[in-house]
Design a protein around this motif. Structure first.
Motif, PDB file in Angstrom:
ATOM      1  N   LYS A 178      17.123 -22.779  -7.971  1.00  0.00           N
ATOM      2  CA  LYS A 178      17.939 -23.676  -7.149  1.00  0.00           C
ATOM      3  C   LYS A 178      19.373 -23.611  -7.661  1.00  0.00           C
ATOM      4  N   VAL A 179      20.266 -23.210  -6.775  1.00  0.00           N
ATOM      5  CA  VAL A 179      21.683 -23.059  -7.120  1.00  0.00           C
ATOM      6  C   VAL A 179      22.405 -24.315  -6.645  1.00  0.00           C
ATOM      7  N   THR A 180      22.748 -25.172  -7.576  1.00  0.00           N
ATOM      8  CA  THR A 180      23.306 -26.494  -7.291  1.00  0.00           C
ATOM      9  C   THR A 180      24.750 -26.573  -7.788  1.00  0.00           C
ATOM     10  N   PRO A 181      25.429 -27.696  -7.560  1.00  0.00           N
ATOM     11  CA  PRO A 181      26.798 -27.821  -8.080  1.00  0.00           C
ATOM     12  C   PRO A 181      26.904 -27.613  -9.587  1.00  0.00           C
ATOM     13  N   HIS A 182      25.858 -27.965 -10.332  1.00  0.00           N
ATOM     14  CA  HIS A 182      25.887 -27.723 -11.779  1.00  0.00           C
ATOM     15  C   HIS A 182      26.083 -26.238 -12.073  1.00  0.00           C
ATOM     16  N   VAL A 183      25.597 -25.394 -11.183  1.00  0.00           N
ATOM     17  CA  VAL A 183      25.721 -23.947 -11.342  1.00  0.00           C
ATOM     18  C   VAL A 183      27.045 -23.448 -10.759  1.00  0.00           C
ATOM     19  N   LEU A 184      27.331 -23.846  -9.532  1.00  0.00           N
ATOM     20  CA  LEU A 184      28.526 -23.346  -8.852  1.00  0.00           C
ATOM     21  C   LEU A 184      29.814 -23.849  -9.492  1.00  0.00           C
ATOM     22  N   ASP A 185      29.750 -24.996 -10.157  1.00  0.00           N
ATOM     23  CA  ASP A 185      30.931 -25.529 -10.846  1.00  0.00           C
ATOM     24  C   ASP A 185      31.163 -24.853 -12.196  1.00  0.00           C
ATOM     25  N   ALA A 186      30.198 -24.069 -12.651  1.00  0.00           N
ATOM     26  CA  ALA A 186      30.296 -23.478 -13.989  1.00  0.00           C
ATOM     27  C   ALA A 186      31.246 -22.282 -14.039  1.00  0.00           C
ATOM     28  N   GLY A 187      31.680 -21.805 -12.894  1.00  0.00           N
ATOM     29  CA  GLY A 187      32.600 -20.677 -12.815  1.00  0.00           C
ATOM     30  C   GLY A 187      33.079 -20.538 -11.386  1.00  0.00           C
ATOM     31  N   GLU A 188      33.710 -19.423 -11.072  1.00  0.00           N
ATOM     32  CA  GLU A 188      34.108 -19.175  -9.694  1.00  0.00           C
ATOM     33  C   GLU A 188      32.835 -19.026  -8.875  1.00  0.00           C
ATOM     34  N   SER A 189      32.672 -19.874  -7.866  1.00  0.00           N
ATOM     35  CA  SER A 189      31.362 -20.029  -7.235  1.00  0.00           C
ATOM     36  C   SER A 189      30.863 -18.744  -6.594  1.00  0.00           C
ATOM     37  N   ALA A 190      31.737 -17.994  -5.917  1.00  0.00           N
ATOM     38  CA  ALA A 190      31.298 -16.762  -5.263  1.00  0.00           C
ATOM     39  C   ALA A 190      30.856 -15.732  -6.292  1.00  0.00           C
ATOM     40  N   ALA A 191      31.592 -15.622  -7.391  1.00  0.00           N
ATOM     41  CA  ALA A 191      31.223 -14.668  -8.438  1.00  0.00           C
ATOM     42  C   ALA A 191      29.918 -15.079  -9.108  1.00  0.00           C
ATOM     43  N   MET A 192      29.747 -16.372  -9.299  1.00  0.00           N
ATOM     44  CA  MET A 192      28.515 -16.870  -9.909  1.00  0.00           C
ATOM     45  C   MET A 192      27.313 -16.529  -9.033  1.00  0.00           C
ATOM     46  N   LEU A 193      27.425 -16.800  -7.740  1.00  0.00           N
ATOM     47  CA  LEU A 193      26.322 -16.521  -6.831  1.00  0.00           C
ATOM     48  C   LEU A 193      26.063 -15.025  -6.739  1.00  0.00           C
ATOM     49  N   ALA A 197      22.585 -13.199  -7.541  1.00  0.00           N
ATOM     50  CA  ALA A 197      21.945 -12.405  -6.491  1.00  0.00           C
ATOM     51  C   ALA A 197      21.628 -11.005  -6.992  1.00  0.00           C
ATOM     52  N   GLU A 198      22.520 -10.424  -7.782  1.00  0.00           N
ATOM     53  CA  GLU A 198      22.263  -9.095  -8.345  1.00  0.00           C
ATOM     54  C   GLU A 198      21.075  -9.139  -9.305  1.00  0.00           C
ATOM     55  N   GLN A 199      20.925 -10.248 -10.012  1.00  0.00           N
ATOM     56  CA  GLN A 199      19.858 -10.357 -11.009  1.00  0.00           C
ATOM     57  C   GLN A 199      18.510 -10.682 -10.384  1.00  0.00           C
ATOM     58  N   PHE A 200      18.503 -11.622  -9.435  1.00  0.00           N
ATOM     59  CA  PHE A 200      17.241 -12.144  -8.902  1.00  0.00           C
ATOM     60  C   PHE A 200      16.952 -11.696  -7.475  1.00  0.00           C
ATOM     61  N   GLY A 201      17.987 -11.337  -6.735  1.00  0.00           N
ATOM     62  CA  GLY A 201      17.830 -11.109  -5.307  1.00  0.00           C
ATOM     63  C   GLY A 201      17.968 -12.422  -4.559  1.00  0.00           C
ATOM     64  N   LEU A 202      18.586 -12.375  -3.396  1.00  0.00           N
ATOM     65  CA  LEU A 202      18.800 -13.607  -2.632  1.00  0.00           C
ATOM     66  C   LEU A 202      17.492 -14.230  -2.151  1.00  0.00           C
ATOM     67  N   ASN A 203      16.439 -13.441  -2.093  1.00  0.00           N
ATOM     68  CA  ASN A 203      15.155 -13.994  -1.660  1.00  0.00           C
ATOM     69  C   ASN A 203      14.540 -14.914  -2.710  1.00  0.00           C
ATOM     70  N   ARG A 204      15.193 -15.025  -3.891  1.00  0.00           N
ATOM     71  CA  ARG A 204      14.729 -15.966  -4.912  1.00  0.00           C
ATOM     72  C   ARG A 204      15.789 -17.019  -5.241  1.00  0.00           C
ATOM     73  N   LEU A 205      16.815 -17.097  -4.419  1.00  0.00           N
ATOM     74  CA  LEU A 205      17.864 -18.099  -4.622  1.00  0.00           C
ATOM     75  C   LEU A 205      17.923 -19.038  -3.438  1.00  0.00           C
ATOM     76  N   MET A 206      18.191 -20.318  -3.721  1.00  0.00           N
ATOM     77  CA  MET A 206      18.302 -21.312  -2.647  1.00  0.00           C
ATOM     78  C   MET A 206      19.325 -22.369  -3.054  1.00  0.00           C
ATOM     79  N   TRP A 207      19.987 -22.926  -2.054  1.00  0.00           N
ATOM     80  CA  TRP A 207      20.997 -23.940  -2.326  1.00  0.00           C
ATOM     81  C   TRP A 207      20.380 -25.332  -2.407  1.00  0.00           C
TER      82      TRP A 207
END
Length: 254
Positions: A178-193, A197-207
Motif C-alpha cells: 500500500k503506497v500511502t502519504p507516508h511513502v509518497l512524502d518520503a521523497g519526490e512522489s513520482a520517483a518514489m512510485l 514499480a520497477e521493484q515490485f511491478g504495478l500489479n503489486r502496488l496500490m494507493w
C-alpha cells in the motif's frame, strides 16, 4: 477507470452505539482531532473523484471492536469493503458472514502477531485478504511470515514505513504494497512510485490515503498526490495503481 482508496479509517459520531476505546499509545490523537464518519468519507471521496474505499479497522479508536466498519460496509456495500482486526481468529467466520473482506495483523509493537498460524489458516480458508501494519525493525518477522505462506497475499500498510529498503523483499511474490502519504512524502512522489514499480511491478502496488488518520491536508489533496505520482505513466499503468490492484484483491468493490 475506478479509483480505489485501499486504506481509510472511519469513526462514528454516535458514541453511544459505537463507544470509543482509544488506545494508550502515541499517534491516536486523530480520533479526537479529525474523526470522519462513513458518510463524511463518502462525501470526501465524491469531491475527489474516488469511487471505492477499503475501511481498515481503527485500532487506535475502537480496539478490536469491528462493529462500525462492519455496519458501514453493510450500509454502503457498493462503496466500501472492510478489513477487521481480531483477538481470536474464531471471530472471523461471523465477520465474513457480515461482509468483512480482510483481516489485518497489527504488528507495530512487535512481530509476534505475524506468527499466529491460526489467523493465517483461517484467512486462507475463508478467502480473506491479509494486510499488516509493522515498522522497519520488525520487517524480518514480516518477511519470515510472508515467505512461510506463499499461497496467501499480504498487503503491507505504508510499505512498512521503509520505502527506501522495502525493495529488498520484492522477491516475495505474495508481498503487495500500500503506497500511502507516508511513502509518497518520503521523497519526490513520482520517483518514489517509479522505483517501487520497477521493484515490485504495478500489479503489486496500490494507493491508500490513510485518511483520516492522515489529516494534515484535505482528502482531495491526498487523492491529487496519488494521481500526480503516476501522471507520467501510461493510462493503463495509472489505472492499475489507482484501482486495478485493489480490485484484484477486493473484487467485491468492482
Amino acid at each position: 477507470m475506478l479509483v480505489v482508496d485501499t486504506h481509510t479509517h472511519v469513526i462514528s459520531d454516535d458514541l453511544e452505539r459505537y463507544p470509543l476505546q482509544v488506545a494508550d499509545y502515541p499517534g491516536v490523537e486523530w480520533v479526537y482531532e479529525a474523526p470522519v464518519t462513513a458518510e463524511e468519507l463518502l462525501a470526501e471521496m465524491a469531491a475527489a473523484d474516488v469511487d471505492r474505499a477499503v475501511l481498515v479497522q481503527a485500532l487506535g479508536g475502537y480496539g478490536t471492536d469491528n462493529s462500525y466498519v462492519v455496519d458501514a460496509r453493510a450500509a454502503y456495500p457498493n462503496s466500501f469493503s472492510a478489513v477487521a482486526i481480531v483477538d481470536d481468529p474464531a471471530e472471523l467466520d461471523a465477520l465474513v458472514a457480515a461482509g468483512v473482506g480482510g483481516v489485518r495483523f497489527y504488528a507495530v509493537g512487535g512481530g509476534g502477531p505475524l506468527q499466529d498460524e491460526a489467523t493465517w489458516d483461517t484467512a486462507r480458508r475463508l478467502g480473506l485478504r491479509v494486510s499488516a501494519a509493522t515498522v522497519p525493525e520488525h520487517l524480518p518477522a514480516l518477511v519470515e511470515a510472508v515467505a512461510a505462506h506463499p499461497d496467501v497475499i499480504l498487503a503491507l500498510d505504508h510499505c512498512g514505513f521503509a520505502p527506501e529498503s522495502i525493495g529488498n523483499y520484492a522477491h516475495l511474490e505474495n508481498l503487495y504494497l500500500k503506497v500511502t502519504p507516508h511513502v509518497l512524502d518520503a521523497g519526490e512522489s513520482a520517483a518514489m512510485l517509479e522505483r517501487l514499480a520497477e521493484q515490485f511491478g504495478l500489479n503489486r502496488l496500490m494507493w491508500g490515503s490513510d485518511y483520516s488518520q492522515t489529516h494534515d491536508r484535505p482528502y482531495t489533496e491526498l487523492a491529487d498526490q496519488a494521481r500526480a505520482a503516476c501522471a507520467a505513466m501510461s493510462p493503463s499503468e495509472q489505472a492499475q495503481f489507482l484501482g486495478g490492484t485493489a480490485l484484484a484483491l477486493w473484487p467485491e468493490l468492482a
